[in-house]
Design an enzyme around this catalytic site. Structure first.
Site, PDB file in Angstrom:
ATOM      1  N   CYS A   1       0.726  -1.019   0.045  1.00 37.81           N
ATOM      2  CA  CYS A   1       0.179  -0.073   0.316  1.00 37.81           C
ATOM      3  C   CYS A   1       0.987   1.176  -0.284  1.00 37.81           C
ATOM      4  CB  CYS A   1      -1.186  -0.615   1.264  1.00 37.81           C
ATOM      5  SG  CYS A   1      -1.823  -1.432   1.629  1.00 37.81           S
TER       6      CYS A   1
ATOM      7  N   HIS B   1      -9.051   3.590  -2.474  1.00 37.49           N
ATOM      8  CA  HIS B   1      -7.827   3.417  -2.280  1.00 37.49           C
ATOM      9  C   HIS B   1      -7.004   2.854  -3.526  1.00 37.49           C
ATOM     10  CE1 HIS B   1      -3.901   2.104  -0.495  1.00 37.49           C
ATOM     11  NE2 HIS B   1      -4.071   1.188   0.596  1.00 37.49           N
TER      12      HIS B   1
ATOM     13  N   CYS C   1       0.306   2.203   6.657  1.00 42.74           N
ATOM     14  CA  CYS C   1      -0.144   1.052   6.851  1.00 42.74           C
ATOM     15  C   CYS C   1       0.392   0.205   5.538  1.00 42.74           C
ATOM     16  CB  CYS C   1      -1.244   0.420   7.532  1.00 42.74           C
ATOM     17  SG  CYS C   1      -2.490   0.860   7.054  1.00 42.74           S
TER      18      CYS C   1
END
Length: 403
Positions: free
Chosen positions: A91, A359, A389
């Site tokens: 991510c 996202h 994260c």
């Protein structure tokens, strides 16, 4: 060391990551090329203007496989003498691309870079590339692997966040994103995505649900409860790792977790001489970068130790940061960050986040850094920190300051 500056930031709107999403017919290659062309045109780059294109994308298979960065350069109007580097830090890939570029500049390995990322989640399904930590039993068992949704629920259980806490945070994210769009706060960096004929197909974040309220979210079932309680019993695995917990409190669902979307974003990074050579004015200095590994089971607490590390290495304190962008992978991730540092919500994700807008895994880090820069300029503030994260237990962070 040479200072590294941000000269420009561009992102696409985020389209719904499904077959009826506005960007579904656009490939990762073509969306990346549009972003690279926007950076080139806005900054007047010609020839071998930058040392490299560093491009993050997470699911590196099929049309997102190979070295997508190099393919995107060749599909764009950039000079073919510019190479490309595809990276994957899950991510945080988009942010890590920027951090790598900044540190290359700071170390003298090239004057300028384009860095960012892409993810077309509606075309290349998350997890379709496989992952040893999830599919290799020897590693999965050794690391007490559980899916990310379970990890988010473990954070909520461990740190005392209720379903109402998570839902209230999600409602606020939707409100802030809607207000930001109403106030045109994303206009400076927003790129309208066009089809092969040059016709516009998306000019706004498509995933948003501004009418979301506590009642609507309260009607949703927890998304990870059945997964946790059914075989192979991920809750049991978690409780083996954290025996002090009586049970896992499942509070997350689609409404308080990040949305599955398509999108891309990039920043132009360079030293002072690069800006002077191209007639560009720096917008911010990249003051520091950091990355760290964390507990792979709870997995998503990385923003806390990454922030602790970057502040310590910079000789700064949390009060020195004016604004924060903490990726909203799940509500509990940001709630934990604010709890750990006693940071008021009015300094965190002031224009909403991934719960409202989505996202796109490989792009999000670059997108939130650009959003942070725009907001620092709009609000007249000086220093910001972006952090995410990361799957498998990692964290990444970047501190920027306006110049």
């Amino acid at each position: 060391m040479t200072d590294a500056y941000i000269y420009d930031a561009v992102r696409t709107p985020r389209g719904k990551g499904r077959k009826d999403g506005a960007l579904h017919e656009v490939t990762s290659l073509r969306l990346s090329a549009q972003v690279l062309n926007a950076i080139k045109d806005r900054s007047g780059l010609e020839g071998h203007a930058v040392e490299d294109v560093i491009w993050g994308n997470v699911t590196q298979v099929g049309e997102q496989g190979g070295c997508l960065a190099r393919s995107a350069v060749l599909a764009s109007d950039l000079d073919e003498s510019i190479p490309g580097l595809a990276i994957n830090r899950f991510c945080a890939s988009g942010l890590e691309a920027v951090n790598l570029a900044a540190n290359q500049v700071r170390g003298g390995a090239g004057a300028g870079y384009i860095a960012g990322g892409v993810e077309m989640m509606g075309r290349v399904a998350m997890g379709s590339d496989g992952a040893a930590i999830a599919v290799d039993p020897s590693l999965a068992m050794e690391s007490y692997f559980v899916p990310q949704g379970i990890s988010a629920d473990i954070i909520a259980t461990e740190y005392g966040f209720s379903r109402d806490d998570a839902d209230a945070f999600a409602v606020e994210s939707q409100k802030r994103a809607a207000a930001a769009w109403e106030d045109n706060r994303f206009a400076q960096s927003m790129l309208t995505v066009r089809d092969v004929n040059g016709l516009p197909i998306l000019d706004h974040d498509e995933y948003m649900r501004p009418g979301t309220d506590m009642q609507a979210l309260g009607a949703l079932k927890p998304s990870f409860k059945e997964m946790g309680e059914a075989m192979p019993g991920f809750d049991k695995i978690a409780l083996m790792k954290y025996p002090h917990l009586e049970r896992v409190n499942h509070i997350h669902h689609a409404g308080n977790s990040s949305g599955i979307v398509d999108g891309a974003g990039a920043l132009l990074i360079g030293n002072k001489a690069f800006g002077e050579a191209h007639g560009l004015t720096p917008r911010a200095r990249i003051r520091a970068t950091a990355k760290i590994g964390t507990d792979p089971t709870i997995m998503l607490t990385g923003p806390v130790p990454a922030t602790q590390k970057i502040l310590a290495e910079s000789g700064m304190e949390i009060g020195d940061i004016d604004l924060f962008e903490v990726n909203e992978a799940f509500s509990s991730v940001v709630l934990r960050f604010m709890q750990a540092f006693e940071v008021d919500h009015d300094r965190v994700n002031v224009n909403g986040g991934a719960i409202a807008m989505g996202h796109p895994l490989g792009a999000t880090g670059a997108i939130i850094l650009g959003t942070l820069l725009d907001e620092l300029e709009r609000s007249g503030k000086g220093t910001g920190l972006a952090t995410l994260c990361i799957a498998s237990g990692m964290g990444a962070a970047t501190i920027i300051e306006r110049v």
